[in-house]
Design a protein around this motif. Sequence first.
Motif, PDB file in Angstrom:
ATOM      1  N   SER A  83       1.077   4.179  -2.800  1.00  0.00           N
ATOM      2  CA  SER A  83       0.963   5.603  -2.425  1.00  0.00           C
ATOM      3  C   SER A  83       2.186   6.368  -2.932  1.00  0.00           C
ATOM      4  CB  SER A  83       0.860   5.761  -0.902  1.00  0.00           C
ATOM      5  OG  SER A  83      -0.307   5.144  -0.432  1.00  0.00           O
ATOM      6  N   GLU A 108       0.846  -1.202   0.000  1.00  0.00           N
ATOM      7  CA  GLU A 108       0.000   0.000   0.000  1.00  0.00           C
ATOM      8  C   GLU A 108       0.881   1.253   0.000  1.00  0.00           C
ATOM      9  OE1 GLU A 108      -3.316   1.910   2.905  1.00  0.00           O
ATOM     10  OE2 GLU A 108      -3.275  -0.281   2.839  1.00  0.00           O
ATOM     11  N   THR A 148      -9.476   5.946  -4.954  1.00  0.00           N
ATOM     12  CA  THR A 148      -9.600   5.386  -3.600  1.00  0.00           C
ATOM     13  C   THR A 148      -8.717   6.107  -2.581  1.00  0.00           C
ATOM     14  OG1 THR A 148      -7.850   3.768  -4.043  1.00  0.00           O
ATOM     15  CG2 THR A 148     -10.105   3.083  -4.521  1.00  0.00           C
ATOM     16  N   ASP A 149      -7.894   7.063  -3.053  1.00  0.00           N
ATOM     17  CA  ASP A 149      -6.979   7.805  -2.180  1.00  0.00           C
ATOM     18  C   ASP A 149      -7.607   9.158  -1.822  1.00  0.00           C
ATOM     19  OD1 ASP A 149      -4.663   9.845  -1.771  1.00  0.00           O
ATOM     20  OD2 ASP A 149      -3.694   7.907  -1.531  1.00  0.00           O
ATOM     21  N   ASP A 150      -7.821   9.369  -0.527  1.00  0.00           N
ATOM     22  CA  ASP A 150      -8.525  10.592  -0.085  1.00  0.00           C
ATOM     23  C   ASP A 150      -7.824  11.873  -0.513  1.00  0.00           C
ATOM     24  OD1 ASP A 150     -10.491   9.094   1.018  1.00  0.00           O
ATOM     25  OD2 ASP A 150      -9.660   9.119   3.058  1.00  0.00           O
ATOM     26  N   SER A 151      -6.478  11.856  -0.536  1.00  0.00           N
ATOM     27  CA  SER A 151      -5.750  13.084  -0.871  1.00  0.00           C
ATOM     28  C   SER A 151      -5.693  13.306  -2.389  1.00  0.00           C
ATOM     29  CB  SER A 151      -4.327  13.035  -0.298  1.00  0.00           C
ATOM     30  OG  SER A 151      -3.648  11.900  -0.799  1.00  0.00           O
ATOM     31  N   ARG A 179      -8.018  12.001  -4.667  1.00  0.00           N
ATOM     32  CA  ARG A 179      -9.330  11.973  -5.327  1.00  0.00           C
ATOM     33  C   ARG A 179      -9.832  13.347  -5.783  1.00  0.00           C
ATOM     34  NH1 ARG A 179     -12.464  10.460  -1.426  1.00  0.00           N
ATOM     35  NH2 ARG A 179     -11.714   8.325  -1.461  1.00  0.00           N
TER      36      ARG A 179
END
Length: 459
Positions: free
Chosen positions: A208, A204, A426-429, A431
């Motif tokens: 990232s 993961e 799927t990545d909050d930062s 997206r």
Amino acid sequence: MHDTSLTGGPEPLSHGLKQRHLTMLGLGGVIGAGLFVGSGAGIAVAGPGIIVSYLIAGVLAMLVMRMLGEMSAAVPASGSFSVHAEKAIGRWAGFSAGWLYWFLLVVVLAVEATAAAQIAHGWAPGVPQWAWVLIFMAVFTVANLVAVRNFGEFEFWFAALKVGAIVLFLILGTLAIFGVLKDTDPVGLTNLTGQGGFLPGGWEGVISGVLAVIFAFGGLEVVTIAAAESDDPARSVSRAVRSAVWRILFFYVGSMLVIVTVLPWTAQSGTVSPYVTVLDSIGVPKAGTIMNIVVFVALLSALNANVYGSSRMIFSLAERHEAPRALLRVARGGVPRRAVLASVTFGFISVLLNLKWPDSVFHYMLNAVGSVLIFVWAMIAVAQLRLRRRIEREAPEKLVLKMWAFPYLTWFALAGMAAIVGLMLTDDSARPQLLWSGAATAVVIAVALVRDVAHGKRK
């Protein structure tokens, strides 16, 4: 009717770029502040696994560069992939790729001008930041207005300094790893496997890391835009791409390997360049100042390349009736001055927005173009899939540089891009940026399709 032939007309632009300019541009185009400063963020999330992150991102960038090289050697054009997309997919594709890339360059230009001004302001606090921005913009506007050779010379020396700095860093770092330098002991593999192991954040963390570094590879496209202004575009671009592809991967992955081997990854801070931290640790005097100069040069190099690339892209759009025809005026030296001025004017507006509203208006603009690079790369891959078959049928002698393992590696690259888009969702930062860029891309494609329909009705 738009031109679908593989030959295209002769470029009215100057042919002042030499092979050495293109080779250095191919090498230096992707070595920017993203590597020297931004790599710290990647190390923070991936640890030593950042090596794998850069390997994944670098392989994808290499494949895109090879595809671009194949098409540009066969069909050289100042609009590069925008022209290829038009010939392979349709007018809407050429319009969308060209305008989105132009917007990307003129917005990112503001980030580079502002960052370079911040460094210069630190050296000379008496000169306000806005004045430095004005100076840099004016210098590169004039350089790009006078002759394309000036752009080539600036980029040659900028790239030479960046490449030289990385080579020196790799040599010093390798000597430190083996304990050859004064006051250093051999470190072995301790830092690669300690502090939570090679993948402290698991796969993961590696993924990232890919999202943190992939956009640092933007810039490789400029060499194929510039190739159209060399004496022998087909030969020049194939040589530049061949020499750049492997070296870029070596510089990026090699740098990361040295950084995470010399020091534990936990010793890196997101705010200080990893290069500075390593050079400080091995006793290089004034390491911070040295890297500040290199980053400053990298920013000015990117600024210069973006003024050039954006002006040639909008000129090419004007040639194909996709931008105002007034931009087609070419000066006696073969420079599209109106296209240069149009690009820097929007660049100045971006800079003003960045200085006045960095966290609001400009932030939204930057988000809107932030992920456009993935769309452009995907368009390059689709265009190459379709154009390669046509070239093989109609003009096989033009295939002087071939994509490896065609079509499998092209499909592999497209799958990689789709995976990155999926991961960003799927990545909050990541997206918000992807959604903003997706919306901007959708708007431009919608405009392109409406124009296509209107154009069809007028026939």
